[in-house]
Motif scaffolding. Structure first.
Motif, short mmCIF file in Angstrom:
data_model
loop_
_atom_site.label_atom_id
_atom_site.label_comp_id
_atom_site.label_asym_id
_atom_site.label_seq_id
_atom_site.Cartn_x
_atom_site.Cartn_y
_atom_site.Cartn_z
N ASN A 11 -0.07 7.39 -13.54
CA ASN A 11 -0.33 5.95 -13.61
C ASN A 11 -1.32 5.16 -12.58
O ASN A 11 -0.81 4.63 -11.58
CB ASN A 11 -0.13 4.97 -14.81
CG ASN A 11 -1.53 4.01 -15.00
OD1 ASN A 11 -2.31 3.70 -14.37
ND2 ASN A 11 -1.05 3.11 -15.62
N SER A 13 -4.07 4.26 -11.52
CA SER A 13 -5.37 3.36 -11.73
C SER A 13 -4.38 2.61 -11.07
O SER A 13 -5.00 0.92 -10.76
CB SER A 13 -6.11 3.23 -12.87
OG SER A 13 -5.34 2.47 -13.88
N LYS A 14 -2.72 1.90 -11.73
CA LYS A 14 -1.66 0.88 -11.10
C LYS A 14 -1.11 1.03 -10.28
O LYS A 14 -0.81 0.29 -9.21
CB LYS A 14 -1.03 0.72 -12.57
CG LYS A 14 -1.45 -0.30 -13.94
CD LYS A 14 -0.43 -0.33 -14.72
CE LYS A 14 -0.81 -0.06 -15.76
NZ LYS A 14 0.20 -0.62 -16.73
N ASN B 53 -11.99 5.36 -5.08
CA ASN B 53 -11.46 5.47 -6.06
C ASN B 53 -9.99 4.81 -5.55
O ASN B 53 -10.84 3.93 -4.70
CB ASN B 53 -10.36 7.11 -6.41
CG ASN B 53 -9.91 7.15 -5.62
OD1 ASN B 53 -8.78 6.90 -5.06
ND2 ASN B 53 -9.26 8.37 -5.71
N ILE B 54 -9.80 3.84 -6.46
CA ILE B 54 -9.39 2.60 -6.55
C ILE B 54 -8.04 2.47 -5.20
O ILE B 54 -7.25 1.99 -5.04
CB ILE B 54 -8.62 2.39 -7.66
CG1 ILE B 54 -7.57 0.80 -8.04
CG2 ILE B 54 -7.13 2.60 -8.33
CD1 ILE B 54 -9.06 -0.49 -7.74
N GLN B 55 -7.45 3.81 -4.58
CA GLN B 55 -6.57 4.34 -3.70
C GLN B 55 -7.46 3.76 -2.86
O GLN B 55 -6.77 3.84 -1.61
CB GLN B 55 -5.75 5.24 -4.39
CG GLN B 55 -5.45 5.55 -5.28
CD GLN B 55 -4.13 4.55 -5.23
OE1 GLN B 55 -3.31 3.88 -4.84
NE2 GLN B 55 -4.12 4.34 -7.22
N GLU B 79 -13.69 -1.40 -10.66
CA GLU B 79 -12.58 -1.45 -10.23
C GLU B 79 -12.28 -1.98 -8.75
O GLU B 79 -11.42 -2.55 -8.54
CB GLU B 79 -11.80 -0.65 -10.89
CG GLU B 79 -10.17 -0.83 -11.28
CD GLU B 79 -9.63 0.38 -11.54
OE1 GLU B 79 -10.00 1.68 -11.27
OE2 GLU B 79 -8.39 0.26 -12.44
#
Lengths: 142, 114
Positions: A11, A13-14, B53-55, B79
């Protein structure tokens, strides 16, 4: 003081939420920013490794006046050859991991460079355990 | 150089962190590999990346990077913007390639990390 986090394999996104939460703890404990960065960079790389390679994992952290001890244990495929895995550039990461900006075979070196001690044990087909310690007092006196 | 000057040079759009546009930037690091970003220990740093992306934001949070330009016409997700705001990150979107962005900022006097 003890802190525990669980990590979900796959996962992305987490990925990093445990590291983010622990970073806030370190700030509250007034650890100096240079040490905080060393701790969270090592922790974040290790957390991303669990997300990238394992099915699930647990992070247990003990903090006392002298050190931060971090234990990351995952259930996953394990590492067949730890010496090979430590070599910069060696990677078994999937394309989806690479799309996330990781998987270039730099993670374990990044961890090693930021901690005072690192121990890795692994059993193929079962999982991997990383133990790392960052000394607080020695860094403050530097 | 201030971030608002960089936004002008790169013809970039400010996505979040408008209140931080007066931050001083002295060095730039350009990378799509987050493990390389995590090795950098330079203050007043700007990160140029095409990784959206979120990373990208998580890595910046861990590495104490608070200034990001997304190059190659990539758009930040909701996000990403939310997490960037939480971490007092200023984020710009730029339509230029990585090479052109780096060239323009180097020409303007910004320094490499190494």
């Amino acid at each position: 003081m003890n802190f525990n986090y669980s990590v979900e394999g796959g996962n992305f996104s987490k990925a990093g939420t445990a590291s983010s939460q622990f970073k806030k703890v370190l700030k509250q404990l007034n650890v100096d920013p240079i040490t905080i960065k060393r701790i969270v960079v090592a922790l974040y790389e290790a957390e991303v490794n669990i997300v990238a390679h394992a099915w699930e994992g647990k992070i247990d952290i003990e903090v006392d006046m002298e050190k931060v001890y971090i234990n990351l244990a995952d259930k996953g495929p394990g590492i067949a050859d730890i010496n090979q895995a430590m070599k910069p550039g060696f990677s078994t990461a999937s394309p989806s991991v690479r799309e996330m900006g990781f998987g270039a075979g730099m993670g374990l070196m990044n961890i090693k460079n930021n901690v005072d001690s690192l121990h890795i044990s692994s059993e193929v087909g079962k999982g991997t355990e990383l133990e790392m310690t960052i000394n607080l007092s020695s860094i403050i006196s530097k | 150089m201030k971030i608002k000057d960089i936004a002008e040079i790169l013809n970039a759009k400010v996505v979040c962190g408008e209140q931080f546009l007066n931050r001083e930037i002295s060095h730039v690091f350009a990378s799509d590999l987050m493990s390389d970003v995590l090795t950098i220990d330079t203050e007043n740093l700007l990160l140029l990346t095409g990784l959206t992306n979120i990373q990208t934001i998580r890595t910046s949070e861990m590495a104490d990077v608070t200034n990001i330009v997304l190059v190659r016409n990539k758009a930040a997700s909701e996000e990403m913007i939310t997490l960037a705001k939480e971490n007092r990150i200023v984020m710009l979107e730029c339509s230029y390639s990585m090479f052109k962005s780096c060239g323009l900022l180097y020409q303007a006097g910004l320094q490499p990390v190494y």
